[in-house]
Scaffold this motif. Structure first.
Motif, PDB file in Angstrom:
ATOM      1  N   UNK A   1       0.660  -1.356  -0.081  1.00  0.00           N
ATOM      2  CA  UNK A   1      -0.001  -0.012   0.087  1.00  0.00           C
ATOM      3  C   UNK A   1       0.961   1.282  -0.094  1.00  0.00           C
ATOM      4  N   UNK A   2       1.895   1.325   0.633  1.00  0.00           N
ATOM      5  CA  UNK A   2       3.013   2.432   0.846  1.00  0.00           C
ATOM      6  C   UNK A   2       3.296   2.736  -0.669  1.00  0.00           C
ATOM      7  N   UNK A   3       3.346   1.645  -1.692  1.00  0.00           N
ATOM      8  CA  UNK A   3       3.911   1.818  -3.011  1.00  0.00           C
ATOM      9  C   UNK A   3       2.917   2.818  -3.776  1.00  0.00           C
ATOM     10  N   UNK A   4       1.692   2.774  -3.274  1.00  0.00           N
ATOM     11  CA  UNK A   4       0.644   3.887  -3.977  1.00  0.00           C
ATOM     12  C   UNK A   4       0.897   5.238  -3.954  1.00  0.00           C
ATOM     13  N   UNK A   5       1.729   5.681  -2.924  1.00  0.00           N
ATOM     14  CA  UNK A   5       1.978   7.105  -2.517  1.00  0.00           C
ATOM     15  C   UNK A   5       3.455   7.801  -2.211  1.00  0.00           C
ATOM     16  N   UNK A   6       4.339   6.807  -1.933  1.00  0.00           N
ATOM     17  CA  UNK A   6       5.748   7.083  -1.515  1.00  0.00           C
ATOM     18  C   UNK A   6       6.461   7.664  -2.373  1.00  0.00           C
ATOM     19  N   UNK A   7       6.173   7.475  -3.864  1.00  0.00           N
ATOM     20  CA  UNK A   7       7.133   8.185  -4.853  1.00  0.00           C
ATOM     21  C   UNK A   7       6.631   9.593  -5.053  1.00  0.00           C
ATOM     22  N   UNK A   8       5.487   9.636  -4.870  1.00  0.00           N
ATOM     23  CA  UNK A   8       4.682  10.992  -5.100  1.00  0.00           C
ATOM     24  C   UNK A   8       5.187  12.031  -3.819  1.00  0.00           C
ATOM     25  N   UNK A   9       5.116  11.434  -2.418  1.00  0.00           N
ATOM     26  CA  UNK A   9       5.401  11.753  -1.356  1.00  0.00           C
ATOM     27  C   UNK A   9       6.993  12.190  -1.355  1.00  0.00           C
TER      28      UNK A   9
ATOM     29  N   UNK B   1       4.786  15.726 -12.842  1.00  0.00           N
ATOM     30  CA  UNK B   1       3.904  16.370 -11.645  1.00  0.00           C
ATOM     31  C   UNK B   1       2.333  16.034 -11.806  1.00  0.00           C
ATOM     32  N   UNK B   2       1.627  15.584 -12.837  1.00  0.00           N
ATOM     33  CA  UNK B   2       0.316  15.431 -12.778  1.00  0.00           C
ATOM     34  C   UNK B   2       0.273  13.944 -12.243  1.00  0.00           C
ATOM     35  N   UNK B   3       1.198  13.001 -12.431  1.00  0.00           N
ATOM     36  CA  UNK B   3       0.990  11.736 -11.853  1.00  0.00           C
ATOM     37  C   UNK B   3       1.285  11.823 -10.171  1.00  0.00           C
ATOM     38  N   UNK B   4       2.142  12.684  -9.798  1.00  0.00           N
ATOM     39  CA  UNK B   4       2.191  12.935  -8.421  1.00  0.00           C
ATOM     40  C   UNK B   4       1.004  13.521  -7.742  1.00  0.00           C
ATOM     41  N   UNK B   5       0.394  14.517  -8.428  1.00  0.00           N
ATOM     42  CA  UNK B   5      -0.696  14.996  -7.946  1.00  0.00           C
ATOM     43  C   UNK B   5      -1.966  13.815  -7.763  1.00  0.00           C
ATOM     44  N   UNK B   6      -2.057  13.167  -8.783  1.00  0.00           N
ATOM     45  CA  UNK B   6      -3.138  12.100  -8.835  1.00  0.00           C
ATOM     46  C   UNK B   6      -2.857  11.085  -7.706  1.00  0.00           C
ATOM     47  N   UNK B   7      -1.670  10.728  -7.516  1.00  0.00           N
ATOM     48  CA  UNK B   7      -1.345   9.647  -6.580  1.00  0.00           C
ATOM     49  C   UNK B   7      -1.706  10.286  -5.219  1.00  0.00           C
ATOM     50  N   UNK B   8      -1.220  11.331  -4.773  1.00  0.00           N
ATOM     51  CA  UNK B   8      -1.469  12.148  -3.548  1.00  0.00           C
ATOM     52  C   UNK B   8      -2.847  12.193  -3.203  1.00  0.00           C
TER      53      UNK B   8
ATOM     54  N   UNK C   1      -5.271  10.371  -4.081  1.00  0.00           N
ATOM     55  CA  UNK C   1      -5.707   8.974  -3.803  1.00  0.00           C
ATOM     56  C   UNK C   1      -5.294   8.536  -2.625  1.00  0.00           C
ATOM     57  N   UNK C   2      -4.354   9.109  -2.023  1.00  0.00           N
ATOM     58  CA  UNK C   2      -3.546   8.421  -1.051  1.00  0.00           C
ATOM     59  C   UNK C   2      -3.992   7.888   0.252  1.00  0.00           C
ATOM     60  N   UNK C   3      -5.197   8.608   0.777  1.00  0.00           N
ATOM     61  CA  UNK C   3      -5.741   8.689   2.134  1.00  0.00           C
ATOM     62  C   UNK C   3      -5.782   7.024   2.675  1.00  0.00           C
ATOM     63  N   UNK C   4      -6.477   6.223   1.994  1.00  0.00           N
ATOM     64  CA  UNK C   4      -7.048   5.140   2.087  1.00  0.00           C
ATOM     65  C   UNK C   4      -5.744   3.981   2.357  1.00  0.00           C
ATOM     66  N   UNK C   5      -4.810   4.521   1.359  1.00  0.00           N
ATOM     67  CA  UNK C   5      -3.511   3.574   1.325  1.00  0.00           C
ATOM     68  C   UNK C   5      -2.716   3.977   2.611  1.00  0.00           C
TER      69      UNK C   5
END
Length: 447
Positions: A285-293, A318-325, A327-331
């Motif tokens: 689950x961390x993989x869903x957001x760590x690279x954007x974080x 940048x757009x991928x990072x914004x999208x990943x972040x 949707x990150x709350x549940x992860x």
């Protein structure tokens, strides 16, 4: 009646353990490093390596080094066993894409080399393996591929229209068996036993109610049939109730962490009574957001060694990072629940293995995921030594592998040479100086 756990060695284990020809290199003495042997710290030690295995190991000055041995001074460094992943996948991604079309010999071997470069010397592919898996596994076992050793479940078993979802993951029919009845499940297991899989994988999860869940009678039939063939069973779950069902059905390994609710006393008692193993896979689950974080990771040589061009471009967008972040709350919440449950289960004496689901999708990055998992386990409350035990000796025991996982006389010389002690700081596991496999150095420093 449930089989005794000691009888459940993987069917292919004897072939795996003895399939490569004996090595005849001159003995090598690794001298002066601080050694963690997979179970305990033994301090400054000498490790004598001969014919691919550990000929002797003991405190410095206690091991007789034969004349003609090559001596390597490791003073100031640390040595730990090679890491063992009991839950990964291979050949299911390339670049930033995921799908069965990437399952080629060249791609699988490249990923196994990446695992080895990060110190993961044994990899268990828990499903998604088409027929080519068996040929590649035998090639790896014969030696000469300079990557991690490969075990696996072949296809693995799901249910019609269930997990893993064929459409979103771009899977084909050769990658997952999908029986609809208990007898079809038994026949799927018999077919896998004929191909000499090392372990059986069951996909139970219903993806939060969006796909059919594997019915209890199918779980039970598949598990009974696997045990009749002396195969261990790992179950893919997500929720507490799914964990209760698979433990009650007699599976040997809960192959993912419980991420919806805290574990309760009843489940803990059942897992302890049945000696059920647990693999938390926190990084999934961390993989869903760590690279954007953490966009600064792109400048980190240690991380950069794991990246291909497709992922580097994606993580830098940048757009991928914004999208990943966004949707990150549940992860993030699932990571937190998973960590709390790991701490509770470990404290209660449930047996913990090691894996990350690396390779199942492109962002679950082979090698790097395993290093992050160790850090996440320590963040959860395990000590560095406890996390390392899970990733070495305990994962070997989970898989029924008696020839590796511990730095002991007669076991395989699979080990990492590090520039700093990971028991002082688990992040020192990043500081790889060399990776040894079967008594030979197969990879050097990262970064």
């Amino acid at each position: 009646m449930r089989l005794m756990r000691r009888s459940l060695l993987p069917l292919g284990f004897a072939v795996f353990a003895g399939s490569r020809p004996a090595l005849a290199d001159a003995p090598v003495a690794l001298e002066g490093a601080e050694v963690f042997d997979g179970e305990r710290r033994i301090g400054r030690a000498t490790i004598l390596v001969a014919d691919g295995v550990i000929g002797a190991i003991g405190p410095s000055g206690s091991v007789a080094v034969p004349a003609g041995a090559r001596r390597i001074d490791l003073a100031g460094r640390a040595v730990v066993p090679g890491l063992i992943s009991a839950h990964s996948h291979v050949g299911n991604s390339a670049g930033a894409e995921t799908g069965g079309r990437f399952y080629t010999r060249e791609n699988v071997l490249a990923q196994l080399r990446q695992f080895a470069a990060y110190g993961v010397t044994t990899v268990t592919a828990l499903g998604l393996g088409p027929a080519a898996f068996f040929d590649i596994r035998e090639e790896v076992r014969r030696g000469g591929t300079d990557g991690a050793d490969l075990l696996g479940a072949g296809m693995g078993v799901g249910v019609p229209d269930g997990t893993p979802p064929a459409g979103p993951m771009n899977l084909n029919d050769s990658q997952v068996a999908r029986p609809g009845t208990p007898e079809e499940a038994r026949e799927a297991i018999r077919a896998m036993a004929r191909r000499r899989v090392d372990i059986v994988k069951l996909w139970v999860d219903d993806l939060n109610g969006t796909v059919p869940m594997m019915r209890p009678e199918i779980i039970l039939a598949a598990t009974e049939e696997a045990h009749a063939h002396r195969l261990r069973v790992a179950a893919h779950i997500h929720d507490l109730e799914q964990a209760r069902i698979v433990v009650r059905s007699g599976v040997d390994i809960v192959a993912h962490g419980i991420r919806d609710k805290p574990v309760d006393a009843a489940l803990v008692a059942a897992m302890r009574e049945r000696n059920t193993w647990y693999i938390p896979t926190i990084q999934i689950n961390e993989a869903n957001y760590i690279y954007a974080d953490r966009p600064e990771l792109l400048a980190d040589p240690f991380f950069g060694r794991a990246l291909n061009a497709g992922l580097r471009a994606q993580f830098g967008d940048p757009e991928w990072r914004r999208s990943a972040l966004a949707g990150a709350a549940s992860s993030r919440e699932e990571v937190a629940v998973n960590q709390r449950n790991l701490k509770a289960l470990h404290a209660a004496g449930v047996r913990i293995g090691f894996g990350t689901d690396s390779g199942a999708t492109a962002i679950r990055i082979p090698g790097f995921a395993e290093h992050r998992e160790l850090e996440l386990m320590v963040e959860a409350g395990l000590t560095p030594e406890q996390a390392l035990r899970c990733a070495t000796g305990q994962s070997a025991e989970l898989l029924g592998l008696e020839d590796r996982g511990l730095l002991r006389q007669g076991r395989r010389a699979d080990l990492l040479v590090l520039d700093a002690d990971p028991q002082a700081d688990i992040r020192n596991i990043h500081r790889i100086r060399a990776v040894w496999q079967r008594g030979r150095e197969v990879s050097g420093a990262l970064g």
